[in-house]
Design a protein around this motif. Structure first.
Motif, short mmCIF file in Angstrom:
data_model
loop_
_atom_site.label_atom_id
_atom_site.label_comp_id
_atom_site.label_asym_id
_atom_site.label_seq_id
_atom_site.Cartn_x
_atom_site.Cartn_y
_atom_site.Cartn_z
N GLU A 92 0.83 -1.21 0.00
CA GLU A 92 0.00 0.00 0.00
C GLU A 92 0.87 1.26 0.00
O GLU A 92 0.59 2.22 -0.72
CB GLU A 92 -0.92 0.01 1.22
CG GLU A 92 -2.04 -1.02 1.15
CD GLU A 92 -2.96 -0.94 2.36
OE1 GLU A 92 -2.72 -0.08 3.24
OE2 GLU A 92 -3.93 -1.72 2.42
N MET A 93 1.91 1.24 0.81
CA MET A 93 2.80 2.41 0.87
C MET A 93 3.48 2.66 -0.47
O MET A 93 3.62 3.80 -0.93
CB MET A 93 3.85 2.20 1.97
CG MET A 93 3.29 2.23 3.38
SD MET A 93 4.55 1.84 4.62
CE MET A 93 5.73 3.16 4.35
N ALA A 94 3.89 1.58 -1.13
CA ALA A 94 4.55 1.71 -2.43
C ALA A 94 3.60 2.26 -3.48
O ALA A 94 3.97 3.12 -4.30
CB ALA A 94 5.11 0.35 -2.86
N LEU A 95 2.35 1.79 -3.44
CA LEU A 95 1.34 2.24 -4.40
C LEU A 95 1.06 3.73 -4.21
O LEU A 95 1.06 4.51 -5.18
CB LEU A 95 0.05 1.44 -4.19
CG LEU A 95 -1.19 1.91 -4.96
CD1 LEU A 95 -0.98 1.78 -6.45
CD2 LEU A 95 -2.42 1.10 -4.52
N ILE A 96 0.86 4.14 -2.98
CA ILE A 96 0.57 5.55 -2.69
C ILE A 96 1.74 6.43 -3.08
O ILE A 96 1.56 7.51 -3.67
CB ILE A 96 0.22 5.72 -1.20
CG1 ILE A 96 -1.13 5.06 -0.89
CG2 ILE A 96 0.19 7.19 -0.80
CD1 ILE A 96 -1.48 5.01 0.59
N LEU A 103 1.76 12.40 -9.68
CA LEU A 103 0.88 13.57 -9.70
C LEU A 103 1.50 14.80 -9.04
O LEU A 103 0.89 15.88 -9.05
CB LEU A 103 -0.44 13.23 -8.98
CG LEU A 103 -1.28 12.11 -9.58
CD1 LEU A 103 -2.55 11.91 -8.77
CD2 LEU A 103 -1.62 12.40 -11.03
N THR A 104 2.68 14.63 -8.46
CA THR A 104 3.35 15.71 -7.72
C THR A 104 2.44 16.25 -6.63
O THR A 104 2.18 17.46 -6.52
CB THR A 104 3.78 16.85 -8.66
OG1 THR A 104 4.28 16.32 -9.88
CG2 THR A 104 4.87 17.69 -8.02
N VAL A 105 1.96 15.33 -5.80
CA VAL A 105 1.14 15.71 -4.64
C VAL A 105 1.70 14.99 -3.42
O VAL A 105 2.57 14.12 -3.53
CB VAL A 105 -0.34 15.32 -4.85
CG1 VAL A 105 -0.94 16.08 -6.03
CG2 VAL A 105 -0.51 13.82 -5.04
N GLU A 107 1.77 12.39 -0.25
CA GLU A 107 1.29 11.01 -0.13
C GLU A 107 -0.07 10.97 0.55
O GLU A 107 -0.88 10.08 0.26
CB GLU A 107 2.32 10.18 0.65
CG GLU A 107 3.62 9.98 -0.12
CD GLU A 107 4.57 9.03 0.58
OE1 GLU A 107 4.12 8.23 1.41
OE2 GLU A 107 5.78 9.11 0.28
N ARG A 108 -0.33 11.90 1.43
CA ARG A 108 -1.67 11.96 2.06
C ARG A 108 -2.74 12.23 1.01
O ARG A 108 -3.79 11.59 1.00
CB ARG A 108 -1.68 13.07 3.13
CG ARG A 108 -3.00 13.20 3.85
CD ARG A 108 -2.92 14.27 4.93
NE ARG A 108 -4.17 14.41 5.65
CZ ARG A 108 -4.38 15.26 6.62
NH1 ARG A 108 -3.39 16.06 7.02
NH2 ARG A 108 -5.55 15.33 7.22
N ALA A 109 -2.47 13.18 0.10
CA ALA A 109 -3.43 13.49 -0.96
C ALA A 109 -3.60 12.31 -1.91
O ALA A 109 -4.71 12.00 -2.37
CB ALA A 109 -3.00 14.74 -1.72
N ALA A 110 -2.48 11.64 -2.22
CA ALA A 110 -2.55 10.49 -3.12
C ALA A 110 -3.36 9.36 -2.48
O ALA A 110 -4.16 8.69 -3.15
CB ALA A 110 -1.14 10.01 -3.45
#
Length: 485
Positions: A92-96, A103-105, A107-110
């Motif tokens: 999950e961490m890798a995906l996020i 998206l240059t955002v 990780e919380r936003a992703a």
């Protein structure tokens, strides 16, 4: 939608944006001197363009959510099944992290985007379809995801259908996309509270244990002080503070209503600091008047009697547990007024008068009908608002409920100083508005619901409904259906 269809959709959106920009440029440059009002046509073109851009933004957001959900599923398939909880967390961490970098955002936003995209593509088909069609915005969509969080699948589907399916049983009055996001959240949360599969009594008891006061320093020598309280307590404090602050207003008072509220609360909590004293730069008065506030509580009759567990409605807040409403009634709280509702459709009962000056009962009825300023998107609560004749009394207008609105000060002034005009109201529906460009905008209508009658009382309900149909004046004890407790 497959990947090729997604690419085609993205290309179509790009073309739509380009065509819209070109059309606006052409419209600006092609004004003919001989036209009656060429600038009006140009202005209308820009306004129509803004509306179209909003729809294109929604379609783009739908594609983005679909792509995020698709990438999540593909990445999960490529990684294979997790062999341990730690392995699952790592995937999950890798995906996020991958989506955040792409998206240059943050990780919380992703992570939020992936969660919202999953909910949309697996549990909220009507919401995703409306977003794809451009009839609701991404903000509306996020609110729907948020308000269906932790609901089971049938409850989430029912909430979604109420606002997005015109053929649902008792659908919302007005489409979700016609409300600004803040008002949509209020209505969605109200409906969720009424229909939540877990009793509001149980949820309230669990949440009341978390009541607290919080303090947070802020910039420029300021800080936030907030309290998490039961709704009736918070509403009583807010309305009493507002009433006291309004009583302080006058020609010699240079503070606005927000400042007066803050100074009033500070004075009450600190016990007064002397005439015209300062609390770190914020002036307060030693003695603050404390007139009685008026808080309306709408209670289904059977809920009041303890025969059902239907939520009551607290003016300016929304659904509250019936036990809270019964306690307010039993204690005879001076600041609270009980409102009885029509057992057929849940609408408050009307009060009328023909003189110019409104009665106290009429003002309370307007608060029930409108709940807030009737201007589209405005959230100013009715306690702060001013009664206004839609057709002026001097021009033959009456003081009936259907000729009255209750706009806030800002929109009252808008009505009398610009070409914005309110449209006809009814006893159950607030007035809409017509803009200077001739566009009509509907006001938000409250979603009343028929009270719930237990099976063994259904015959009583039918008898009462038939009796009220034959005798329009409701058979309710007392001189008025709205009483001071």
């Amino acid at each position: 939608m497959d990947s090729r269809a997604a690419v085609a959709t993205a290309e179509a959106l790009s073309v739509s944006f380009a065509e819209l920009a070109s059309a606006l440029r052409d419209g600006t440059d092609s004004g003919c001197p001989g036209e009656a009002d060429p600038m009006r046509r140009v202005a209308d073109g820009f306004l129509d363009g803004l509306a179209e851009i909003s729809r294109l933004d929604a379609k783009s957001a739908a594609l983005k959510a679909w792509l995020a959900a698709g990438y999540s599923a593909a990445a999960e398939a490529l990684a294979g099944p997790a062999t341990s909880p730690e392995d699952n967390t790592g995937q999950e961490m890798a995906l996020i992290a991958e989506v955040a970098c792409a998206l240059t955002v943050s990780e919380r936003a992703a992570g939020a985007l992936l969660a919202e995209a999953h909910a949309l593509t697996t549990a909220l088909p009507l919401t995703l379809s409306a977003l794809q069609a451009g009839t609701i915005s991404w903000q509306h969509t996020r609110i729907m995801v948020d308000e269906t969080l932790n609901l089971d699948r049938p409850a989430a589907a029912a909430l979604e259908a109420h606002f997005l399916d015109p053929h649902a049983v008792n659908p919302a009055r007005g489409f979700a996309g016609e409300l600004i996001p803040g008002r949509f959240r209020h209505k969605a949360r109200t409906w969720r509270e009424r229909h939540h599969p877990v009793s509001i009594e149980k949820r309230h008891a669990r949440s009341a244990a978390d009541r607290r006061v919080e303090y947070a320093p802020d910039r420029d020598g300021m800080a936030w002080l907030s309290a998490y309280l039961p709704a009736d307590t918070a509403a009583g404090i807010w309305n009493r503070t507002t009433t006291a602050a309004r009583a302080l207003q006058g020609p010699a008072e240079d503070r606005n209503l927000s400042q007066l509220r803050a100074d009033t609360v500070a004075t009450w909590l600190l016990g007064g600091t002397g005439d015209g004293a300062d609390i770190d730069g914020g002036r307060v008065d030693a003695v603050v008047p404390s007139p009685r506030a008026q808080v309306l509580v709408t209670v289904p009759v059977l809920s009041l009697l303890g025969r059902t567990e239907e939520p009551a409605m607290l003016d300016g807040y929304g659904p509250i547990p019936p036990s809270m409403a019964r306690r307010l009634v039993a204690d005879g709280a001076e600041s609270f007024h009980r409102v009885l509702i029509d057992p057929r459709d849940g609408a408050p009962l009307e009060i009328g008068r023909t003189s110019y000056r409104l009665t106290k009962a009429q003002r309370q009825w307007l608060r029930l009908r409108d709940g807030k300023c009737p201007f589209p998107g405005c959230s100013n609560h009715s306690l702060d608002n001013e009664a206004d004749h839609i057709l002026a009394w001097a021009h033959g207008g009456t003081t009936g409920i259907s000729n009255l609105g209750q706009p806030c000060h800002k929109h009252h002034r808008l009505r009398h100083t610009t070409a914005w005009t309110p449209t006809t109201a009814t006893k159950n529906e607030p007035p809409g508005w017509t803009s200077p460009t001739g566009r009509h905008y509907q006001s938000e209508h409250p979603d009343w619901e028929p009270p719930h009658w237990p099976d063994h009382l259904q015959a009583m309900a039918e008898h009462l409904a038939n009796n009220m149909a034959e005798h329009p004046e409701p058979a309710i004890p007392g001189p008025s259906p709205v009483r001071t407790l």
